[in-house]
Design an enzyme around this catalytic site. Structure first.
Site: not given
Lengths: 503, 168, 503, 168
Positions: C160, C166, C203, C239, C294, C297, C340
């Site tokens: 990551k 996102g 993991k 997502k 923040r 979305v 979305r």
């Protein structure tokens, strides 16, 4: 009772579309009917099936109960939703549906007869020990009778259509000499609008607020109230702005009005959604006004503050389901304000302004709901009500809801016909409205005053909005405006930004 | 390229301005200033103007009788013209001289005609009643005069702006 | 602190418009910034002021913090709202704002540094005794380190981006041999997207649900949670569908997750809106995943079930106002589901599909909210995220919200580019989704299966939708379709209706 | 008026139908039936059809490479044609014969070119990588062949449907 599979929607405009969507959400097939004026309407485009009723005039189309019932029978609809107006409060039609084995989504005919007629409803209110305005409890038969009664209760008095709604067939009379002619025109208007010319008379309450209670009753004797709506902003008894909750109704008054309304509903064996209208005076006394035995135009504000869907509930009740909640479980949250967008010209005596909508730029954003029935290119027919759509704003509190609705009105552009958008904006900006200092005469008083000039953000005359309009006019007129695909920055654009940043 | 001078009537008052086009941009000469304007047309009839940093969305709509430009929430009636055509306009009947046309203010159906050709009418006297959307509206004479022409009869469908009668 | 008068919105697309509207509602003047690709965007058209940032690529425009700050200073903005993405989690930018005396609408730089970096956040979570997934608490410096750590915690593992969001810079790795190359590409992608290539390793939890807690904290030490959102329907960690509340989170689990999130926020001195993401396994154990410092979305679904406006609250907090409610006063009501809408083609490997929108017919109706940033005629740029809009449905319960959203998707028409509308509809129709049997791998599994054919209401081949399409194609091709103004019934129309009624 | 016979390709399968126009209405001859259809065009590109009582909203959208008609929520790719033009179509390169064009499936920028003219390629072998919206996408050869033409280079901007390379 079995759940419904196919519902015929016996209406047009925004409510037809709203009902159609509710049907789809519930997996029910929606059937539309239309007049020749509405062949291209959204409710026809979006329905599973659509059948022609007849020529444009209501009496030849949306008031043709016989034809509608025939269509319902032949297309296999198991229920009819009448919406509001048209046949929604027509007892004979409701009975004909039942006789034909088709569910009429609304109260039983008996309750409609009891409460739908304003004169009978007033009698019922007396039996239910409800305060009401002094006046007749049956239709007037002659000018003489009217004059006698008016003298008895004292002027000013109000003439109302027993079958009426939306202010049609209503007249306020200050002096005896105006009564006879008003009686005739009111009766004519009522006959044209509702097919019944019955008119009655009541005492006119000074500066009342119009506050109504939303009722919901199932077939198992459960009756609840879903709070109130304030509809005091009216013009000629035609509601223009509605909100929920009312700024002046506290929990205690809400409970008293709500319980009185439920009492009346039980007394009349009422089932499905209904509204009990009250007048409320400065001292917060409330007087029974009338019952609307149907879904109201302004039901959206109640939906937003309760979180419920009244049409879904109407259908569930019609299917014989018990109410899914008790009175205690109904909680009001936040505030909702609705404006009715009319095709009329406030600048010239509110003349209706039918015609083709050549430009439609809709507002949007969080908390904004629009129940609409028109589109860009749609021709607003001359034959029906001038309401184009209902624009509603929801927010945690009244002030924010009003601000939000105002911003939405600012975004809204309707071209090709005249509308009341600017007037609606003016009301939202008005200090009295913002302070909830309103009654049913508020809007007429506002209209009597000259419209205030809206402050312009511009700092100098070169950039006031009139100058911008002048520039835009020239640019529109100029051959071929800038290609919409150009991305390159021109020297002038740089210069513009440099200057902008230099200020 | 020399600035193009135009007169624009905005809400009835005349505004003089000079514009100059320059590779997709414009410069507006106004009140002795030269103001660069960045113009973009997101869709026909809509202009986005950036001027000294400020953003304006201008939407043009036309109705039978007039052109309106909405600048944000503000509506303005506009008419682009040069002095000559303006003078010409003033010659139109109904604007200044002895003949006055009475026009339908909305589409609908003629419910009643209240006068006959030759009748003398007073200012504010009813001439024709039009019905639309279940409302009746009486069209009145703007001033004293005489009906020299009557172009409609009860029951006629009329369009907005259609001449119903001529007053002299 | 004084209330804000002018806010610069350092973003684009739907969120820029949504922020702009919130400013207007609060009487705050919104300032837009734009790249050359966005000159015609709605947020530019609707702003009070708009300034050019530079060429289309993000690094030349929306990531140009220096330029944005300069514009803010010169146009007199007293605050900047970064929205999501772009500079919203950039600590240096937040610090630069503060240094310039301009309010950054978001958490203090210290909290961002503490929680914004996923590696530091994991360390903070440890201090706050929060369960988290095993793995590194700092960025990887070499493939060797990665391989060692992966071996330690055991495959499968997840890479990551420390600065990520996102799904950009994320990779799931099953076997050691895939790790080195994945590390490089993930780091590259992260660098491109966030300007930081730092990547860490954790993991991989099998079949986890993604459930996140919405936090809100003021400057006076008050911290509350506004319930959870379930965002398990993802594709490549992106997502796609979010909802509130989660179907599997009861009051007790909600309280435990919420309080853990508040604990972390207090530990980090967090202020303003934020989100703590968790993975939840079948046994309802939750593992800290990361913090988004923040607005998310998917904040809309939380707004609909709480009745609050998060952007209004963000601004109030930034103005120094205390939270207007306590934890006890926050009540969830009803259910909200968001999809979305992406400009991508699910039928060909989800290729992005930028280009001009030649047709846009929007859905509507009660309970439907769309946060949109596009219009008919708008050219979707190639340079940014493919999200066109967020379509959200609210209803009293989850099943109704899903049904409502499905109907809205059926009404939606977007022409000129390809979108994922049909895929979204498919998910809403899927039995597993309807039963809330979802985890972060759900959508990929669904996509591996062939799309089921949607049942056609038609009774015979002559009237199936393909035949109708064929007829329409010919009619469109035929010279001049029927005039839209005709009202007269033709013999054929009569015949059609007669037959229709005869069936 | 004699029915007009047409062939329409819907989602790849050919449908034969005959239509007849009649004062604003239509009659569709299909599977041996004559079905009256009431058509209304509320806006360009949108048709409302009423057929045996059922209502259909048909929305036409065109993309570079194809025409789509949505009937309610159902999308169908359509191509109106008569047999001759259909035969003609079959002659297009890329459809049936030895030459195959590799086209950009989306607008964007060429990130990498993975082959050179003359290279032999296997089915599913990567040919060009295009980047748009921060995503890289590899375009693969649909079958074995040889690159006879390469029309783009790394860094080029490409439009959707643009030919990138030709395979033989």
């Amino acid at each position: 009772m079995a759940s419904l599979r196919k519902i015929l929607i016996a209406n047009r405009g925004e409510i037809a579309l709203r009902l159609l969507r509710a049907c789809r959400e519930l997996g029910i097939s929606p059937v539309a009917v239309y007049s020749d004026a509405d062949r291209g309407a959204l409710h026809v485009q979006h329905a599973d099936e659509a059948y022609r009723l007849g020529p444009a005039p209501s009496v030849d189309s949306y008031l043709r109960g016989d034809r509608i019932l025939e269509i319902a029978r032949q297309c296999g609809a198991d229920a009819i939703h009448p919406g509001y107006g048209f046949l929604s409060e027509n007892v004979e039609f409701a009975e004909a549906c039942t006789a034909a084995g088709i569910t009429f989504i609304g109260p039983p005919a008996s309750a409609m007869r009891e409460l739908g007629s304003k004169t009978r409803a007033r009698a019922a209110a007396d039996r239910a020990q409800m305060p009401r305005t002094p006046g007749s409890v049956r239709g007037l038969t002659s000018a003489e009778e009217a004059l006698t009664l008016a003298k008895e209760i004292g002027y000013p008095v109000m003439l109302k259509a027993a079958a009426g709604g939306g202010g049609k067939g209503m007249r306020a009379i200050q002096r005896p000499e105006d009564l006879p002619s008003a009686l005739i025109s009111a009766s004519d208007e009522a006959a044209r609008a509702f097919g019944s010319g019955e008119v009655y008379l009541e005492k006119l309450i000074e500066r009342p607020r119009h506050i109504e209670i939303q009722l919901l009753a199932d077939q198992h004797g459960n009756v609840v109230y879903l709070g109130e709506r304030e509809c005091s902003v009216q013009r000629r008894h035609q509601k223009v702005i509605e909100e929920a909750p009312s700024a002046v109704v506290g929990p205690e008054l809400r409970r008293r009005m709500g319980e009185a309304a439920c009492r009346l509903a039980r007394e009349a064996g009422y089932v499905n959604a209904g509204t009990v209208e009250f007048l409320v005076d400065e001292a917060q006394n409330f007087y029974f006004l009338e019952v609307n035995t149907r879904l109201q135009v302004e039901h959206a504000v109640t939906e937003l503050v309760t979180g419920l869907d009244l049409v879904h509930l109407q259908i569930a009740v019609a299917e014989g389901k018990p109410l899914p909640f008790t009175q205690e479980q109904i909680v009001l949250r936040g505030h909702a304000v609705e404006v009715r967008v009319y095709a009329e010209d406030p600048d010239s005596a509110f003349l209706p302004s039918p015609g083709r909508i050549t430009r439609l730029l809709r507002p949007g954003g969080p908390g904004i709901r629009e129940d609409e029935g028109v589109y860009e290119g749609w021709e607003v027919p001359t034959e029906y009500d001038p309401m184009l759509s209902k624009l509603v704003a929801y927010a945690p509190d009244r002030a924010t809801a009003i601000a939000r609705l105002g911003c939405a009105l600012d975004e809204y552009v309707i071209g090709g016909i005249r509308t009341n958008l600017k007037l609606l904006r003016r009301v939202l900006d008005d200090a009295d409205f913002q302070a909830a200092r309103i009654d049913t005469g508020y809007l007429d008083r506002l209209l009597a005053a000259p419209a205030p000039v809206r402050p312009d953000a511009a700092t100098d005359t070169a950039t006031d909005s009139a100058s911008i309009a002048a520039m835009a006019a020239v640019m529109f007129a100029a051959p071929a405006a800038a290609p919409t695909t150009t991305r390159a920055q021109t020297p002038w654009q740089h210069e513009a930004l440099r200057r902008g940043l230099r200020r | 390229m020399t600035p193009l001078a135009v007169e624009v009537e905005v809400d009835g008052t005349l505004r003089r301005l000079a514009l100059e086009r320059n590779e997709g941009g414009w410069v507006v000469h106004m009140d002795g200033r030269a103001i660069p304007v960045d113009m973009y047309e997101p869709m026909p009839g809509v202009l986005s103007l950036l001027m000294e940093g400020r953003s304006y969305r201008c939407v043009r709509t036309v109705m039978a009788d007039e052109e309106t430009i909405a600048v944000g929430p503000r509506q303005h009636r506009v008419a682009v013209s040069d002095p000559r055509s303006l003078r010409a306009q003033r010659k139109r009947p109904g604007a200044g001289n002895g003949v006055l046309q009475i026009k339908a203010s909305m589409p609908g159906r003629v419910a009643r005609v209240l006068v006959a050709p030759g009748d003398a009418v007073l200012a504010h006297q009813g001439v024709v009643v039009i019905e639309a959307m279940k409302m009746q509206n009486e069209l009145k004479a703007a001033r004293d005069g005489r009906i020299v022409e009557l172009r409609v009869a009860a029951g006629d469908k009329v369009a907005s702006g259609q001449v119903l009668a001529v007053l002299e």
